[in-house]
Design a protein around this motif. Structure first.
Motif, PDB file in Angstrom:
ATOM      1  N   LEU A  25       0.991  -1.113  -0.209  1.00  0.00           N
ATOM      2  CA  LEU A  25      -0.013  -0.098  -0.123  1.00  0.00           C
ATOM      3  C   LEU A  25       0.812   1.265  -0.006  1.00  0.00           C
ATOM      4  CD1 LEU A  25      -2.787  -0.931   2.403  1.00  0.00           C
ATOM      5  CD2 LEU A  25      -3.094  -0.917   0.041  1.00  0.00           C
ATOM      6  N   LYS A  26       2.085   1.178   0.588  1.00  0.00           N
ATOM      7  CA  LYS A  26       2.716   2.612   0.732  1.00  0.00           C
ATOM      8  C   LYS A  26       3.476   2.471  -0.399  1.00  0.00           C
ATOM      9  CE  LYS A  26       1.551   3.827   4.708  1.00  0.00           C
ATOM     10  NZ  LYS A  26       0.614   5.022   4.984  1.00  0.00           N
ATOM     11  N   SER A  27       3.838   1.381  -1.001  1.00  0.00           N
ATOM     12  CA  SER A  27       4.927   1.432  -2.453  1.00  0.00           C
ATOM     13  C   SER A  27       4.118   1.985  -3.500  1.00  0.00           C
ATOM     14  CB  SER A  27       5.083   0.011  -2.796  1.00  0.00           C
ATOM     15  OG  SER A  27       4.355  -0.928  -3.171  1.00  0.00           O
ATOM     16  N   GLN A  28       2.720   2.399  -3.524  1.00  0.00           N
ATOM     17  CA  GLN A  28       2.083   2.940  -4.524  1.00  0.00           C
ATOM     18  C   GLN A  28       2.550   4.295  -5.039  1.00  0.00           C
ATOM     19  OE1 GLN A  28      -2.020   3.160  -3.091  1.00  0.00           O
ATOM     20  NE2 GLN A  28      -2.525   1.488  -4.089  1.00  0.00           N
ATOM     21  N   ALA A  29       3.351   4.961  -4.448  1.00  0.00           N
ATOM     22  CA  ALA A  29       3.922   6.324  -4.866  1.00  0.00           C
ATOM     23  C   ALA A  29       5.171   5.695  -5.627  1.00  0.00           C
ATOM     24  CB  ALA A  29       4.240   7.107  -3.478  1.00  0.00           C
ATOM     25  N   TYR A  30       5.556   4.534  -5.444  1.00  0.00           N
ATOM     26  CA  TYR A  30       6.777   4.190  -5.977  1.00  0.00           C
ATOM     27  C   TYR A  30       6.425   3.361  -7.295  1.00  0.00           C
ATOM     28  CZ  TYR A  30       8.826   5.906  -1.947  1.00  0.00           C
ATOM     29  OH  TYR A  30       9.345   6.800  -1.022  1.00  0.00           O
ATOM     30  N   GLY A  31       5.350   3.343  -7.850  1.00  0.00           N
ATOM     31  CA  GLY A  31       5.131   2.604  -9.096  1.00  0.00           C
ATOM     32  C   GLY A  31       4.462   1.236  -9.077  1.00  0.00           C
ATOM     33  N   ILE A  32       4.009   0.954  -7.847  1.00  0.00           N
ATOM     34  CA  ILE A  32       3.262  -0.317  -7.671  1.00  0.00           C
ATOM     35  C   ILE A  32       1.765  -0.491  -8.182  1.00  0.00           C
ATOM     36  CG2 ILE A  32       2.733  -0.368  -5.277  1.00  0.00           C
ATOM     37  CD1 ILE A  32       4.357  -3.345  -6.991  1.00  0.00           C
ATOM     38  N   ILE A  33       1.711  -1.589  -8.190  1.00  0.00           N
ATOM     39  CA  ILE A  33       0.619  -2.203  -9.243  1.00  0.00           C
ATOM     40  C   ILE A  33      -0.803  -1.867  -8.384  1.00  0.00           C
ATOM     41  CG2 ILE A  33      -0.358  -4.711  -9.391  1.00  0.00           C
ATOM     42  CD1 ILE A  33       2.894  -5.211  -8.554  1.00  0.00           C
ATOM     43  N   GLU A  34      -1.891  -2.281  -9.077  1.00  0.00           N
ATOM     44  CA  GLU A  34      -3.305  -2.190  -8.331  1.00  0.00           C
ATOM     45  C   GLU A  34      -3.184  -2.935  -7.046  1.00  0.00           C
ATOM     46  OE1 GLU A  34      -6.124  -2.664 -11.277  1.00  0.00           O
ATOM     47  OE2 GLU A  34      -5.097  -1.569 -12.760  1.00  0.00           O
ATOM     48  N   SER A  40      -5.478 -10.093  -3.980  1.00  0.00           N
ATOM     49  CA  SER A  40      -6.077 -11.094  -4.388  1.00  0.00           C
ATOM     50  C   SER A  40      -5.427 -12.490  -4.957  1.00  0.00           C
ATOM     51  CB  SER A  40      -7.322 -10.723  -5.139  1.00  0.00           C
ATOM     52  OG  SER A  40      -8.371  -9.857  -4.423  1.00  0.00           O
ATOM     53  N   GLN A  41      -4.487 -11.860  -5.949  1.00  0.00           N
ATOM     54  CA  GLN A  41      -3.754 -12.830  -6.877  1.00  0.00           C
ATOM     55  C   GLN A  41      -2.762 -13.743  -5.900  1.00  0.00           C
ATOM     56  OE1 GLN A  41      -1.806 -10.554  -9.772  1.00  0.00           O
ATOM     57  NE2 GLN A  41      -3.810 -10.652 -11.398  1.00  0.00           N
ATOM     58  N   LEU A  42      -2.195 -13.114  -5.037  1.00  0.00           N
ATOM     59  CA  LEU A  42      -1.034 -13.564  -4.186  1.00  0.00           C
ATOM     60  C   LEU A  42      -1.634 -14.480  -3.120  1.00  0.00           C
ATOM     61  CD1 LEU A  42       1.625 -10.767  -4.227  1.00  0.00           C
ATOM     62  CD2 LEU A  42       1.493 -12.896  -5.637  1.00  0.00           C
ATOM     63  N   ALA A  60       7.380  -8.595  -8.150  1.00  0.00           N
ATOM     64  CA  ALA A  60       6.549  -7.705  -9.065  1.00  0.00           C
ATOM     65  C   ALA A  60       6.951  -6.174  -9.052  1.00  0.00           C
ATOM     66  CB  ALA A  60       4.989  -7.713  -8.670  1.00  0.00           C
ATOM     67  N   TRP A  61       7.081  -5.733  -7.729  1.00  0.00           N
ATOM     68  CA  TRP A  61       7.365  -4.342  -7.472  1.00  0.00           C
ATOM     69  C   TRP A  61       8.946  -4.055  -8.437  1.00  0.00           C
ATOM     70  CZ3 TRP A  61      11.793  -2.211  -5.055  1.00  0.00           C
ATOM     71  CH2 TRP A  61      11.849  -0.760  -5.012  1.00  0.00           C
ATOM     72  N   GLN A  62       9.660  -4.839  -8.327  1.00  0.00           N
ATOM     73  CA  GLN A  62      11.206  -4.625  -9.180  1.00  0.00           C
ATOM     74  C   GLN A  62      10.986  -4.581 -10.575  1.00  0.00           C
ATOM     75  OE1 GLN A  62      13.838  -7.433  -7.323  1.00  0.00           O
ATOM     76  NE2 GLN A  62      13.034  -7.132  -5.356  1.00  0.00           N
ATOM     77  N   GLN A  63      10.186  -5.733 -10.894  1.00  0.00           N
ATOM     78  CA  GLN A  63       9.783  -5.856 -12.647  1.00  0.00           C
ATOM     79  C   GLN A  63       9.239  -4.415 -13.038  1.00  0.00           C
ATOM     80  OE1 GLN A  63       8.019  -9.480 -12.665  1.00  0.00           O
ATOM     81  NE2 GLN A  63      10.025 -10.562 -12.813  1.00  0.00           N
TER      82      GLN A  63
END
Length: 110
Positions: A25-34, A40-42, A60-63
């Protein structure tokens, strides 16, 4: 992935796998995923396996963010998620100089 980034991710996976959703949730500002989709997927793919859920999220974040995937950005995200003990451990073990928390603009979204 750099050796230092790999080390930082291993520390997160080993020390706080149960906080991977907070980190996401905090990584959203760093380009992460919906977030809801990825959560749900994980959870479906790895029910009850928090370490694997955490590992897959970090991969996923790194990619997604590619060059933005740095130990410094990981530490900023951990700080945003109030996981400062883990942040300090990563800074110490990776020999990273602590920096003031800098909020990044969204890099990109999946």
């Amino acid at each position: 992935m750099s050796d230092l980034l790999n080390k930082a991710c291993t520390i997160i996976i080993d020390d706080v796998p149960d906080h991977w959703k907070d980190i996401l949730l905090k990584s959203q500002a760093y380009g992460i995923i919906e977030t809801n989709t990825l959560i749900s997927q994980l959870e479906s793919q790895y029910p009850g396996n928090l370490k694997e859920q955490c590992r897959c999220f970090l991969t996923a974040w790194q990619q997604k963010v590619d060059q933005e995937a740095t130990v410094e950005n990981v530490c900023d995200i951990l700080s945003d998620a109030n996981l400062n003990k883990v942040k300090s451990k990563i800074e110490k073990e990776c020999h990273i100089t602590p920096r003031k928390n800098v909020r990044k603009q969204s890099v990109s979204h999946i």
